[in-house]
Scaffold this motif. Structure first.
Motif, PDB file in Angstrom:
ATOM      1  N   GLU A 280       0.801  -1.219   0.000  1.00  0.00           N
ATOM      2  CA  GLU A 280       0.000   0.000   0.000  1.00  0.00           C
ATOM      3  C   GLU A 280       0.839   1.276   0.000  1.00  0.00           C
ATOM      4  O   GLU A 280       0.373   2.328  -0.433  1.00  0.00           O
ATOM      5  N   TYR A 281       2.071   1.172   0.480  1.00  0.00           N
ATOM      6  CA  TYR A 281       2.943   2.341   0.557  1.00  0.00           C
ATOM      7  C   TYR A 281       4.295   1.986  -0.061  1.00  0.00           C
ATOM      8  O   TYR A 281       5.291   1.801   0.642  1.00  0.00           O
ATOM      9  N   PRO A 282       4.364   1.904  -1.387  1.00  0.00           N
ATOM     10  CA  PRO A 282       5.606   1.486  -2.042  1.00  0.00           C
ATOM     11  C   PRO A 282       6.775   2.428  -1.811  1.00  0.00           C
ATOM     12  O   PRO A 282       7.933   2.033  -1.983  1.00  0.00           O
ATOM     13  N   ASP A 283       6.497   3.658  -1.396  1.00  0.00           N
ATOM     14  CA  ASP A 283       7.567   4.610  -1.117  1.00  0.00           C
ATOM     15  C   ASP A 283       7.987   4.609   0.350  1.00  0.00           C
ATOM     16  O   ASP A 283       8.775   5.472   0.765  1.00  0.00           O
ATOM     17  N   ALA A 284       7.472   3.679   1.140  1.00  0.00           N
ATOM     18  CA  ALA A 284       7.843   3.609   2.555  1.00  0.00           C
ATOM     19  C   ALA A 284       9.357   3.446   2.691  1.00  0.00           C
ATOM     20  O   ALA A 284      10.004   2.766   1.888  1.00  0.00           O
ATOM     21  N   ASN A 285       9.904   4.073   3.716  1.00  0.00           N
ATOM     22  CA  ASN A 285      11.354   4.100   3.929  1.00  0.00           C
ATOM     23  C   ASN A 285      11.739   3.000   4.916  1.00  0.00           C
ATOM     24  O   ASN A 285      11.600   3.152   6.123  1.00  0.00           O
ATOM     25  N   TRP A 286      12.242   1.893   4.394  1.00  0.00           N
ATOM     26  CA  TRP A 286      12.656   0.767   5.226  1.00  0.00           C
ATOM     27  C   TRP A 286      14.174   0.822   5.440  1.00  0.00           C
ATOM     28  O   TRP A 286      14.934   0.939   4.482  1.00  0.00           O
ATOM     29  N   SER A 287      14.612   0.702   6.687  1.00  0.00           N
ATOM     30  CA  SER A 287      16.041   0.508   6.926  1.00  0.00           C
ATOM     31  C   SER A 287      16.360  -0.978   7.012  1.00  0.00           C
ATOM     32  O   SER A 287      17.502  -1.390   6.823  1.00  0.00           O
ATOM     33  N   LEU A 288      15.332  -1.787   7.276  1.00  0.00           N
ATOM     34  CA  LEU A 288      15.477  -3.245   7.254  1.00  0.00           C
ATOM     35  C   LEU A 288      14.114  -3.854   6.961  1.00  0.00           C
ATOM     36  O   LEU A 288      13.172  -3.688   7.745  1.00  0.00           O
ATOM     37  N   ASN A 294      20.406  -9.856  10.103  1.00  0.00           N
ATOM     38  CA  ASN A 294      21.084 -10.925  10.845  1.00  0.00           C
ATOM     39  C   ASN A 294      20.191 -11.480  11.945  1.00  0.00           C
ATOM     40  O   ASN A 294      20.241 -12.667  12.259  1.00  0.00           O
ATOM     41  N   ILE A 295      19.394 -10.608  12.559  1.00  0.00           N
ATOM     42  CA  ILE A 295      18.397 -11.040  13.537  1.00  0.00           C
ATOM     43  C   ILE A 295      17.079 -11.217  12.782  1.00  0.00           C
ATOM     44  O   ILE A 295      16.555 -10.262  12.198  1.00  0.00           O
ATOM     45  N   LYS A 296      16.550 -12.403  12.763  1.00  0.00           N
ATOM     46  CA  LYS A 296      15.350 -12.696  11.979  1.00  0.00           C
ATOM     47  C   LYS A 296      14.078 -12.289  12.722  1.00  0.00           C
ATOM     48  O   LYS A 296      14.082 -12.013  13.914  1.00  0.00           O
ATOM     49  N   GLN A 297      12.994 -12.277  11.964  1.00  0.00           N
ATOM     50  CA  GLN A 297      11.651 -12.020  12.490  1.00  0.00           C
ATOM     51  C   GLN A 297      11.473 -10.579  12.992  1.00  0.00           C
ATOM     52  O   GLN A 297      10.678 -10.318  13.901  1.00  0.00           O
ATOM     53  N   ILE A 298      12.220  -9.623  12.405  1.00  0.00           N
ATOM     54  CA  ILE A 298      12.033  -8.212  12.737  1.00  0.00           C
ATOM     55  C   ILE A 298      12.152  -7.393  11.457  1.00  0.00           C
ATOM     56  O   ILE A 298      12.666  -7.852  10.435  1.00  0.00           O
ATOM     57  N   ALA A 299      11.678  -6.141  11.533  1.00  0.00           N
ATOM     58  CA  ALA A 299      11.859  -5.166  10.459  1.00  0.00           C
ATOM     59  C   ALA A 299      12.017  -3.799  11.107  1.00  0.00           C
ATOM     60  O   ALA A 299      11.665  -3.597  12.279  1.00  0.00           O
ATOM     61  N   PHE A 300      12.554  -2.862  10.347  1.00  0.00           N
ATOM     62  CA  PHE A 300      12.657  -1.470  10.793  1.00  0.00           C
ATOM     63  C   PHE A 300      12.174  -0.563   9.673  1.00  0.00           C
ATOM     64  O   PHE A 300      12.662  -0.640   8.550  1.00  0.00           O
ATOM     65  N   ILE A 301      11.222   0.300  10.008  1.00  0.00           N
ATOM     66  CA  ILE A 301      10.715   1.294   9.065  1.00  0.00           C
ATOM     67  C   ILE A 301      10.992   2.672   9.650  1.00  0.00           C
ATOM     68  O   ILE A 301      11.061   2.829  10.879  1.00  0.00           O
ATOM     69  N   LYS A 302      11.168   3.671   8.778  1.00  0.00           N
ATOM     70  CA  LYS A 302      11.446   5.030   9.238  1.00  0.00           C
ATOM     71  C   LYS A 302      10.233   5.925   9.033  1.00  0.00           C
ATOM     72  O   LYS A 302       9.521   5.819   8.037  1.00  0.00           O
ATOM     73  N   ASP A 303      10.009   6.820   9.997  1.00  0.00           N
ATOM     74  CA  ASP A 303       8.920   7.771   9.867  1.00  0.00           C
ATOM     75  C   ASP A 303       9.404   8.962   9.027  1.00  0.00           C
ATOM     76  O   ASP A 303      10.554   8.994   8.575  1.00  0.00           O
ATOM     77  N   PRO A 304       8.561   9.966   8.770  1.00  0.00           N
ATOM     78  CA  PRO A 304       8.967  11.061   7.885  1.00  0.00           C
ATOM     79  C   PRO A 304      10.185  11.856   8.352  1.00  0.00           C
ATOM     80  O   PRO A 304      10.837  12.520   7.544  1.00  0.00           O
ATOM     81  N   GLY A 306      12.768  10.361   9.849  1.00  0.00           N
ATOM     82  CA  GLY A 306      13.895   9.444   9.896  1.00  0.00           C
ATOM     83  C   GLY A 306      14.039   8.665  11.173  1.00  0.00           C
ATOM     84  O   GLY A 306      15.003   7.903  11.335  1.00  0.00           O
ATOM     85  N   TYR A 307      13.092   8.813  12.112  1.00  0.00           N
ATOM     86  CA  TYR A 307      13.125   8.006  13.329  1.00  0.00           C
ATOM     87  C   TYR A 307      12.766   6.559  12.984  1.00  0.00           C
ATOM     88  O   TYR A 307      11.876   6.305  12.175  1.00  0.00           O
ATOM     89  N   SER A 308      13.432   5.610  13.635  1.00  0.00           N
ATOM     90  CA  SER A 308      13.211   4.192  13.358  1.00  0.00           C
ATOM     91  C   SER A 308      12.106   3.621  14.236  1.00  0.00           C
ATOM     92  O   SER A 308      12.014   3.929  15.430  1.00  0.00           O
TER      93      SER A 308
END
Length: 320
Positions: A280-288, A294-304, A306-308
Motif C-alpha cells: 500500500e505504501y511502495p515509497d515507505a522508507n525501510w532501513s530493514l 542478521n536477527i530474523k523475524q524483525i523489520a525497521f521502518i522510518k517515519d517522515p 527518519g526516526y526508526s
C-alpha cells in the motif's frame, strides 16, 4: 491502510547506555522497573525493563506495552571518550524524553530527591507545576506526570508506575500524523496546543475500542496509558526551508552522537503488516525489511523525520 487488529501495541523504546552497572540500578532500585529479560549478542546486550503488572504475567516481553530497552554495546563502559546524545542539546536535537506516570507526583519527587536523583526541573520550577524532569545516568530526560491510580497522601508506590510515553520532535505534523495513523494504525488520543510557546503536542497510541473518538482523551486517563508516542511540533518548522530537520538518534553524520534508538510496534502477525505496508505504501522508507537482517523475524521502518520504528511479533526470543 493495513489491517490493525487488537494485538497491536507499542512495545518498547530503545535507549543506548554506557554502563549497565549504573543504568540498571537506577531504573530498578530507584524508579521501580523490573528486569524482564536480558538478551546477549556477541557485541551487545539488550536489557528489557518494565513495571510489574498482573495483566502481563506469563506473557513474553514483546507481547506487552511499556517496555524500556537499554542497549549496551560491549566495552563502551571502559572508553572515557564514549558519549551519548540525549537529544536536547543545542545541536542534533530530536528525541526529547521518556515519561513515567506515578500515583503521587509530590511524594515521588521527595523520594527521588532523597535518593540523590538529579532533577532537570522540579515541580516548583517553571510554568508547568504539575510535571517534573529527572536525568538518568546517561543524561536522558525522564518526565514525571501523575495518573492518580491508587493515590494516597504522604506516600508513593512504584508498583503503580507506568512507562507512559516517548517524546520525539517532528518537522511537519501533517506528514507525521498521516504516517503513524495510516501506516501503523495509531489513534490520535489527544492534542495539546501551547500558543505562548508556539508548539503543539500530539499524543498517539493504540486504542482498539470501536467507540473511541480520536482526539478526545483527557489528561488523567491518558496518563494511565502505556505505549504512547508524543510528537512535538515547534511551529514553523514545516515551512522553514533553512530547517535541516531533527537527529534520529542513530546517524553519526557531521559529528553527531548516537543515543535514542527507536520505538517498536508489536503484533501477532508482523509479516502480514510489513507485506501490507509494502503493497500500500511502495515509497515507505525501510532501513530493514522483514526477516532480511542478521536477527530474523524483525523489520525497521522510518517515519517522515527518519526516526526508526521496529516491527516484531509477540513471541520474539521467547525460547532463549
Amino acid at each position: 491502510m493495513p489491517e490493525i487488529d487488537q494485538s497491536f501495541l507499542m512495545n518498547h523504546t530503545c535507549l543506548r547506555i554506557k554502563d549497565p552497572k549504573e543504568s540498571l540500578p537506577f531504573y530498578t532500585d530507584i524508579l521501580g522497573f523490573k528486569l524482564i529479560r536480558s538478551i546477549e549478542f556477541p557485541d551487545f546486550t539488550l536489557y528489557m525493563l518494565g513495571y510489574p503488572d498482573a495483566a502481563y504475567e506469563g506473557k513474553n516481553w514483546s507481547a506487552r506495552p511499556g517496555v524500556l530497552e537499554l542497549c549496551h554495546n560491549h566495552g563502551v563502559e571502559k572508553d572515557p571518550e564514549y558519549k551519548l546524545n540525549n537529544g536536547n542539546g543545542t545541536t542534533f536535537r530530536g528525541f526529547g524524553h521518556i515519561c513515567i506516570s506515578v500515583d503521587n507526583i509530590q511524594q515521588a519527587e521527595k523520594e527521588f530527591l532523597s535518593k540523590g536523583v538529579q532533577f532537570k526541573k522540579k515541580l516548583s520550577e517553571g510554568r508547568q507545576k504539575y510535571i517534573a524532569f529527572i536525568l538518568d545516568p546517561n543524561g536522558y530526560w525522564i518526565e514525571l506526570i501523575q495518573h492518580e491510580i491508587g493515590k494516597k497522601p504522604e506516600t508513593t508506590n512504584s508498583l503503580t508506575y507506568k512507562l507512559n510515553h516517548t517524546m520525539i520532535r517532528v518537522k511537519d505534523p501533517k506528514k507525521s500524523l498521516d504516517f503513524y495513523r495510516n501506516v501503523l494504525g495509531f489513534k490520535l488520543l489527544s492534542t495539546s496546543e501551547h500558543p505562548d510557546a508556539k508548539f503543539t503536542l500530539y499524543f498517539l497510541g493504540y486504542n482498539h475500542d470501536d467507540k473511541f473518538v480520536e482526539d478526545s482523551m483527557d489528561t488523567v486517563p491518558r496518563a494511565a496509558y502505556e505505549g504512547i508516542i508524543e510528537l512535538t511540533h515547534n511551529w514553523g518548522t514545516e515551512s522553514d526551508d533553512s530547517f535541516e530537520g531533527y537527529h534520529n538518534g542513530n546517524t553519526t553524520d557531521n559529528g553527531a552522537l548516537q543515543g535514542y534508538g527507536h520505538t517498536c510496534v508489536s503484533c501477532k502477525d508482523p509479516a502480514k503488516l510489513c507485506s501490507q505496508i509494502e503493497a500500500e505504501y511502495p515509497d515507505a522508507n525501510w532501513s530493514l525489511k522483514w526477516n532480511q537482517g542478521n536477527i530474523k523475524q524483525i523489520a525497521f521502518i522510518k517515519d517522515p523525520d527518519g526516526y526508526s520504528i521496529e516491527i516484531l511479533g509477540h513471541n520474539l526470543f521467547s525460547k532463549l
